[in-house]
Design an enzyme around this catalytic site. Sequence first.
Site, PDB file in Angstrom:
ATOM      1  N   GLY A  15      13.290 -22.402 -16.407  1.00 53.78           N
ATOM      2  CA  GLY A  15      14.085 -23.836 -16.328  1.00 53.78           C
ATOM      3  C   GLY A  15      13.533 -24.594 -15.214  1.00 53.78           C
ATOM      4  O   GLY A  15      12.778 -24.168 -14.353  1.00 53.78           O
ATOM      5  N   CYS A  16      13.937 -25.805 -15.162  1.00 54.77           N
ATOM      6  CA  CYS A  16      13.474 -26.526 -14.156  1.00 54.77           C
ATOM      7  C   CYS A  16      14.273 -26.429 -12.824  1.00 54.77           C
ATOM      8  O   CYS A  16      15.106 -25.620 -12.789  1.00 54.77           O
ATOM      9  CB  CYS A  16      14.000 -28.147 -14.512  1.00 54.77           C
ATOM     10  SG  CYS A  16      13.358 -28.900 -16.029  1.00 54.77           S
ATOM     11  N   SER A  17      13.519 -26.789 -12.018  1.00 57.86           N
ATOM     12  CA  SER A  17      14.144 -26.521 -10.561  1.00 57.86           C
ATOM     13  C   SER A  17      14.729 -27.847 -10.057  1.00 57.86           C
ATOM     14  O   SER A  17      14.013 -29.096 -10.098  1.00 57.86           O
ATOM     15  CB  SER A  17      13.119 -25.967  -9.689  1.00 57.86           C
ATOM     16  OG  SER A  17      11.840 -26.924  -9.366  1.00 57.86           O
ATOM     17  N   ARG A  44      10.115 -22.021 -11.674  1.00 59.48           N
ATOM     18  CA  ARG A  44      10.988 -22.870 -12.329  1.00 59.48           C
ATOM     19  C   ARG A  44      10.362 -23.952 -13.279  1.00 59.48           C
ATOM     20  O   ARG A  44      10.961 -24.811 -13.905  1.00 59.48           O
ATOM     21  CB  ARG A  44      12.177 -23.343 -11.796  1.00 59.48           C
ATOM     22  CG  ARG A  44      13.415 -22.191 -11.325  1.00 59.48           C
ATOM     23  CD  ARG A  44      14.185 -22.672 -10.529  1.00 59.48           C
ATOM     24  NE  ARG A  44      15.172 -22.899 -11.528  1.00 59.48           N
ATOM     25  CZ  ARG A  44      16.147 -22.044 -11.979  1.00 59.48           C
ATOM     26  NH1 ARG A  44      16.312 -20.989 -11.726  1.00 59.48           N
ATOM     27  NH2 ARG A  44      16.919 -22.428 -12.981  1.00 59.48           N
TER      28      ARG A  44
END
Lengths: 383, 265
Positions: A15-17, A44
């Site tokens: 996932g993004c951070s 991430r």
Amino acid sequence: MLRGVNFRDDKDFSGCSIFGMMNVRGEKFNGEPVITAIANMKERSNGLGGGYAVYGIYPQYSELYCFHMMYDDQKAREETEEFLKGVFEMEGAEVIPTRSCEGVDDPPLLWRYFLQPRESVACEEEDIDDFVVRAVMHINVGIEGAFVFSSGKNMGVFKGVGFPEDIGRFYRLEEYEGYIWVAHGRFPTNTQGWWGGAHPFNILDWSVVHNGEISSYGINRRYLEMFGYICTLHTDTEVIAYAVDLLVRRHGLSIEDMARVLAAPLWTEIDRMPARERELHTALRQTYGSLLLNGPFSVIISNRSQMIGLTDRIRLRPLVAGRNGDFMYISSEEAPMHLVDDTLRDTWIPQGGVPIVAEMEETVEVPEAEEAKVLPLRHGDTA
Amino acid sequence: MRIEVDHHAGLPGVFMRVGDKVKINARQLHYRELNNMIKNAALEGTEEIVVDNVYGQRYIGSGIRRPVRIILHGIPGNDLGAFMDGPHIVVDRNAQDGVGNTMNNGTIVVHGRAGDIVAMGMRGGKIFIRDSVGYRAAIHMKEYRKFRPVLVIGGETQDFLGEYMAGGLVIVLGLGGRGKRRFTARHIGTGMHGGLIFMRGEVEEHQLGKEAAVAPADEEDKEIIRPFVEEYAAYFDKDAERILEGDFLKLYAKSHRPFGGLYAY
């Protein structure tokens, strides 16, 4: 270039951070801890986008709008500058300082301009900010190969294709000092990684970084078009920046009501609320149903005096917050907050759909040009 | 203000062996390097591995099949103890998301809080969290014959506790507040079709998913949870008898196949 790059990574889901750090007294600090924190969540992101929003970096031009621009070529630059000169007094124009950095390839032309709307133009406008929004839309929609990626006062967005720590070095962010820093490491899932599609997304003072996906992007985008916001950056997060500008700046909603629109409670919960609260929620959902953000998200929304963390109502993406003295933190993960501040003890996990709001705790006088550089020495510093 | 981040608290990756123990400084180590060190030390029969300066390294203890003690100083990253089969992990501060993901056997003790999806798909072993946990604890936890996972949470939980839970035992003690704990989590036991959840305090009907049933726990039920409450109390220096005196609710699945009619014709 701006027309996009290809994925160089196969399926490797993460996932993004997102990471935000704010000094609530307005004391400025350099980018080192924020770069360290976002780099700590490297798993991430996948090198297809990184970026920062920093508040308080242009005190000598604090009354001017600062446009950060990316251009495909000189022609796009010339065309944009011609437009800008027509409606703004251009007090400054320069290449955004960068250094070559491994992992950051083929950057577009990066320029910044310090702008004051021309009196003749501004007089005809009811609201200068609305005028600036229209100018941004005009460039993004109408000028081939030119994008405004930052348009606030005394703040700036720095972003591109690469891991966020490399993007930070590329833009020489250790040389800037600000009182709010927000960072993002991107892991694009639905749209390609390109320079304009990196986070943060910005309009005026608003910046948004986002982990998740907005399934309601189409509905949100069409609704925002009715108010003059045109999405051009091929990334769902863009709608959040325009939605908060519409709701809070133009329609005057509080941050709490904004959260009630973007991450509205389920109807079953609204039905159980006391009468007045139920009326409020019902009215907000009826009025702004098209701005409900459907899908998993955690975001950090910031402006010149606030840093706001929010997740979707059933918290399908992580968010954790912390406070230590004058510093507020909002992060995808807990560890990076402690990595940059090992005396931090007070951390908490917010409930889904309930905003964390970090606000300035006293009025910040915008410092004059020279005074901005004079800061109290900390123990251990050398003069 | 110039903030310097201390990247050099001791030499990164220093690995010291003292008798049957191993000490590692995890500062600036990527999770792959750190986990290789831990795995190799465990394979060599080390009894205790102490890791300092843990900041977000993922998958610690993952896949290890020996009863080694792993003591972590710091904040371990996501999926702590994922798929592990035997180690005893102790964390001295908070843990992140995915503690004990699909773990098979062993014990995880967290002297702090844990994030979301604690014990996701857990199949065996025990997890003890001193304080509270985030969303979706024990999601799709399951059991098979003698493999019965146990999750004990000292404080409270956020929404979707025991979502799609298929087996195992969850105990939420509700400690830390004043008087009787009124739990605030919503959608508890949504899609639940097995296992048991015990909660010490009050839960309203609307906080439950429609697949979960609730009843007061009786003395027989308390005997089920007693050994695990005692173990929790021993780790965190609490009074097990006082905890057990409280009123517990028992949540269980209304049906073992709640969606049977939905997909099967």
